[in-house]
Enzyme design. Structure first.
Site, PDB file in Angstrom:
ATOM      1  NE  ARG A 166      -3.727  -2.234  -0.279  1.00  0.00           N
ATOM      2  CZ  ARG A 166      -4.481  -2.461  -1.349  1.00  0.00           C
ATOM      3  NH1 ARG A 166      -4.385  -1.665  -2.406  1.00  0.00           N
ATOM      4  NH2 ARG A 166      -5.329  -3.459  -1.370  1.00  0.00           N
ATOM      5  CE  LYS A 213       1.243  -7.797   2.932  1.00  0.00           C
ATOM      6  NZ  LYS A 213      -0.204  -7.580   2.695  1.00  0.00           N
TER       7      LYS A 213
END
Length: 364
Positions: A166, A213
């Site tokens: 993102r 992540k």
């Protein structure tokens, strides 16, 4: 029989009772439904549950909960307490979207509510949003990550996961990030946004492990637009480790089709069990920190083998644990033949999110 899968592991100062975790997953469930779902998974014996998309900002989605305010904190505390009472540790995946939220709100006010149309507007605008973001806003977002990490600690989370896809992954990506200042261009510059987030969180919450992540995109064939290339992994891993990251959760970068990042049973490229482990293999070359692998993992024998062969230190599953929340208990009891195996159809999980229908599993 599964001694490596069931062996404890330490991440930072946090000891986990085995090597199995529930992957961060958007489910579109109401609060009480979330509590029930996570409780069921925790009771089966998984060591860690990562709550996905814990927003650092107020959300305009009806069922999404933000950790940026007191009301959201109280709701997350209910979830965290239930998971703890059910026997698992819990991590907060701190998340910030990589699109202009105000633009999406205005788009919806104009009557455009189709998921496909809104998704296209989001994806088409990522490059401009990243490239043109004012530095004041960059600093504001970094501060929001820090504040939300502190809120996570107060609520009772055991670990922080930085969502390195993102917004963070888009800043890391040479596809989306076309800035010509200290936040764009070289690997050092493209890693700066994530690095400053890591440093700010580490300074604020010194005693909580930070998991990252790590989103990696692939070329030849091309999958994913956010994240870093395999050739850039070494630089990013060593940089983030030096700043205080305690572990890596490795997966394919987003901004390809959903069926690529959550591959179906008939995917043309990501067909096999452990389909994203080759990405974890690259990360393992450059760090001794725990590395968590993902991607169509369901076979206890396969998972035992990749841990014993040091390809990964942990695994994270979502769809398999949604198909059978008692997966780990059946493994412990020697009832592997009773496991309801995920068929990776996506019909009532990933696809349900896209169609805004009831989230679940066709095996239920």
């Amino acid at each position: 029989m599964y001694c490596n899968l069931l062996k404890p592991i330490k991440i930072g100062n946090l000891e986990l009772k085995n090597r199995v975790s529930f992957a961060p997953t958007s489910m579109g469930l109401k609060l009480e439904e979330k509590i029930k779902k996570f409780s069921d998974i925790a009771k089966s014996g998984v060591a860690l549950i990562t709550l996905g998309d814990v927003s650092i900002r107020p959300s305009f989605h009806k069922v999404a909960i933000s950790l940026s305010d007191e009301d959201g904190g109280m709701k997350y505390k209910k979830i965290v307490d239930e998971i703890h009472n059910s026997g698992a540790k819990v991590s907060a995946q701190l998340f910030c979207s990589d699109y202009d939220v105000n633009l999406i709100k205005d788009t919806m006010k104009m009557g455009i509510t189709s998921h496909d149309e809104i998704k296209k507007i989001m994806n088409d605008g990522v490059k401009d949003y990243i490239t043109n973001m004012p530095k004041e806003e960059i600093k504001n977002i970094i501060n929001l990550f820090k504040v939300t990490a502190l809120n996570a600690k107060k609520v009772g989370f055991d670990m922080i996961q930085i969502h390195g896809d993102r917004l963070v992954g888009s800043f890391s990506s040479s596809i989306f990030n076309n800035r010509n200042d200290e936040y764009g261009g070289t690997c050092d510059n493209r890693s700066r946004f994530a690095s400053e987030i890591i440093s700010s969180i580490r300074d604020e919450v010194k005693d909580i492990p930070i998991d990252y992540k790590f989103a990696i995109r692939q070329e030849n064939p091309h999958y994913g637009n956010a994240g870093v290339l395999l050739s850039e992994v070494e630089y990013f891993v060593k940089k983030f480790e030096s700043l205080g990251v305690n572990s890596f959760h490795v997966t394919l970068a987003n901004h390809s089709k959903l069926e690529d990042t959550i591959p179906t049973n008939n995917h043309p490229y990501f067909k096999d069990e452990g389909c994203f482990l080759y990405l974890a293999d690259e990360v393992k070359k450059h760090t001794n920190l725990p590395v968590c692998g993902v991607g169509k993992l369901s076979s206890p024998d396969f998972i035992e083998s990749i841990i014993s062969n040091n390809r990964v230190d942990m695994v994270s599953m979502s769809r398999q644990l949604l198909a059978d929340s008692n997966w780990l208990q059946k493994v412990k009891d020697g009832r592997v033949d009773e496991i309801k195996k995920c068929c990776y159809c996506n019909k009532k999980c990933a696809d349900a999110l896209q169609t805004r229908s009831q989230f679940g599993c066709i095996l239920d």
